[in-house]
Design an enzyme around this catalytic site. Structure first.
Site: not given
Lengths: 288, 288, 288, 288
Positions: B204, B229-232
């Site tokens: 984040g 999938d954000l930052d994943e």
């Protein structure tokens, strides 16, 4: 590379030629030996080929036996030297020391905690000092004093011990003695030495004092195979660490022990894990 | 690996199966494509196979042509995706930026000095700020502003540009925008993002401020493929550097730029040198 | 150390003697110059003292003025050389190059992105090749060709330029020319050279070819002050990177450029941030 | 810093205020305690001051006595906590373990070879497994089993042992038990724990399995002071190492042991060498 699965290791080397990889992988596939990981390198400088394979014999001993039975004939035209090493194989290693204990200490520590998959049937020294350490680990310690006059006899005895104990590797853990050309030749590719400098810089005696005189900001260590040219054998691996203005020669000696120990241990591990290939005065190393 | 000889690169991946290596090496040998260096790995977690070969076609284009003509049929039963990449191939890469210039700066610098063998036909940003830098390098710069309302249109235009300029890779060099699931899916395995933390730690916003709050002694960066999938997304490589008590959040932001730039550049290089293999959410990477 | 707060830097050096630290800190306290960070070192080998303080003048210019007015007299009995450097000070640096552009490229890049707080009023070369790069950055470029016969005149002109442009530091960014003892003496402690080996190993020409011949597993670079003993000046910092069997001499040349550039840039930064203290042939360095 | 000269160490910390450095250095100079090396740092976040001095008492015990006699009064107005540590001081350290032996093994190894200048009067464990290792080193081993019900009594006994053996530091070498808030408070700033992840990433159980799930390319370890917030105490140092696709969770567990051991040993060494200053939840560390 996977550490915790017991895989067989196939290694081979030969002169460069078309088809070297193929002859290996084909035989492995035909005999149901499953390739888990593979590295190969063909060196245009020495015109040599090296390959290392981690494999899982799908039919167990049967796969291995079938491979052994067919591969010899196929490898012959390539002049290929090859080896199939069991995950259970533990090479027998003789350690040679003098009075310094840091490299021995470190090797025994890594040996004991399972990082180095080998056996140490004996330790040999030209001094009695490190016997207690050997005793503590339950390893036979042979004190073979040496003088200029007795060197031939001492080396004869040393060679006898190496053979009697069936050692396939000799590690000079700060042994501080130059092997004779004869003994060096006999141990060709099977004896690893640690030198306390970044060879070829600071050859010879007191490298840390030389380094301090020059005000260097990095000191290092070099692990190499012994040959008959002192401090010039084929290099396996080198380590380095920063130093600063606050390190006097005696500090470098102390601080250097860490990098000597680590570099030697890494070279020994690479050797026993069959990651090092020797071609003349050069090495090919597939690290993990 | 040799840098200065122009070698072709063969890469392939497929589900795990006996014979995957053999089918490759046999075809190479038959067609006189000389294997200079090879890495393969068979992953038991994803049951997938990856292989990368550096090769010299002994008969030039003829060797390559013969290989292409026979290998397709042989690879089919293995469901193998494969590629033969010329040493002259320069992938076309679109770079997406926002206002921060350090990653762009670094990529252009490495590009200009030849470290990254690619072409950069365009730079796209949601801000006009970095246009002068793009101009300086003679690279077309497209300013596509974005708001919550205009995001769909902006992405449509972005996608149009990527296609029009025939880019095979998109690099988010601190783009600061989350791609929609649709665009992320279209770019699957072809878009690399840099996140300024050691993911999955400090996901984040404002990771350096989070890191400072926790008093960490290491900060890092993560280069990963973009997914929905954000930052994943699947991680390609991570970098780290020490920090100490003297680094306040604004220092971490400044100091972190180095490790962000280096980590992103390394990921881009690995990708364009065909060192990265994507299997679901995991990568296999053969570094040099 | 804090990066983003603008602190003044006090530095001093003198022969070892009781009270050297105290005379500094007392004067700082009395004049309300707040000590934020401090390093000192007293070297028993050279019998020398070095100190570096980052400080915040609590009463602004008044604190500084009071310090300057009292400290000179107090420092005199210690034979102390001292300096108070403003956070706004940007040393003027002349860069000398030959045909290789990687170090220049890197210095200009770091300069441009603000990592090196200096000005570059001119670039001097014995070849015309890098003029476009200098032009691109808007920096005057002087081409001073050199032959064995014209060397004295060339150096006279070079020295004139350094003085005319009021440079306080000269950086030999792969200049490939040996300075005469006279010029070296004039630039004592104010000229930094990069040598492409881990000095004192591989002195002289073609160090990477020497390194390859020896089969080393690490190559490095050395940044040092120029003195009249070629490749023997006081070392500021050294860098190292691993290489392997796949690196041929031409690869080492290419790969070594990175470590040369980084090592030189670090030395320049240490120098302009007043982190380096020169005592005879030795340096004391307080890194961040 | 010089390793092989036996220097006294002065350390102090207090709230930020003008004159903190001066009050120290003046008293040292007046009492003929020679400053060999010094580090100080004034942290604007916690408004705290930390200083560490290596010194040589020029008049031996007399210099030290004079310093002690005058400094207390002078330090009082600064609320300064200070300490003068002899080169012969060997802090008494209790080691707490569970079943894993790698950290204990490593600490005992470094202790035995003189890298850690401390005494280990006892080892305490909630399991009997590591008693042979303790016996081997001749260190008393106390087996204090623990259950949810007996935890208060077990901690009472543990605390009694720590006091009886006059330990000034407690090292949790993979102890695997959470200390109660009461015991944590009693050991505030005097108990060091190792956590096998780069905190705050992967808190809680099975961090290596979490790391593998995420496909990270770096794993690490965190040494921190224990406080009553699990896995959240002030961080002393962190270590990291690269991993790749070939490392399955069980490999990470094995490979991580090295970085855990090294990170914990470094933290212990920093602590006993008086390099760590604790200010609330933050640390200032002056490494060597």
């Amino acid at each position: 590379m996977a550490i915790n699965e017991d895989l067989w290791i196939f290694t081979a080397q030969c002169p460069s030629r078309l088809g070297t990889v193929d002859v290996v992988t084909r035989a492995l596939a035909e005999t149901e030996n499953y390739v888990v990981a593979m590295n190969s390198y063909d060196d245009r400088a020495t015109k040599s080929f090296s390959i290392r394979v981690e494999l899982r014999p799908l039919k167990g001993e049967d796969s291995l036996e079938r491979f052994r039975s067919i591969f010899g004939d196929r490898a012959a035209p390539f002049d290929m030297q090859w080896e199939l090493t069991s995950p259970d194989h533990r090479p027998r290693v003789a350690i040679l020391v003098s009075k310094f204990d840091h490299c021995l200490n470190d090797l025994l520590y890594r040996f004991r905690k399972g990082e180095l998959a080998m056996d140490i049937p004996l330790i040999v020294s030209n001094h009695p000092d490190l016997k207690p350490l050997a005793d503590w680990h339950g390893i036979p310690y042979f004190h073979l004093p040496i003088t200029a006059e007795t060197k031939p006899q001492q080396e004869t005895e040393l060679w006898r011990l190496i053979r009697e104990y069936r050692c396939e590797l000799v590690v000079l853990a700060r042994y501080m003695q130059v092997l004779s050309p004869e003994l060096a030749a006999r141990l060709d590719g099977r004896a690893i030495n640690i030198h306390h400098s970044l060879l070829p810089g600071f050859k010879g005696a007191k490298p840390y004092h030389q380094a301090w005189e020059k005000g260097v900001k990095l000191v290092g260590a070099t692990a190499h195979y012994v040959n008959d040219d002192l401090d010039e054998g084929p290099i396996i691996t080198q380590g380095v660490q920063p130093v600063d203005h606050g390190h006097y020669p005696e500090d470098l000696v102390a601080k250097g022990q860490d990098i000597e120990s680590q570099t030697l241990a890494r070279a020994v591990r690479y050797h026993i894990e069959k990651r090092v290939f020797l071609h003349g005065n050069r090495t090919v190393v597939f690290p993990d």
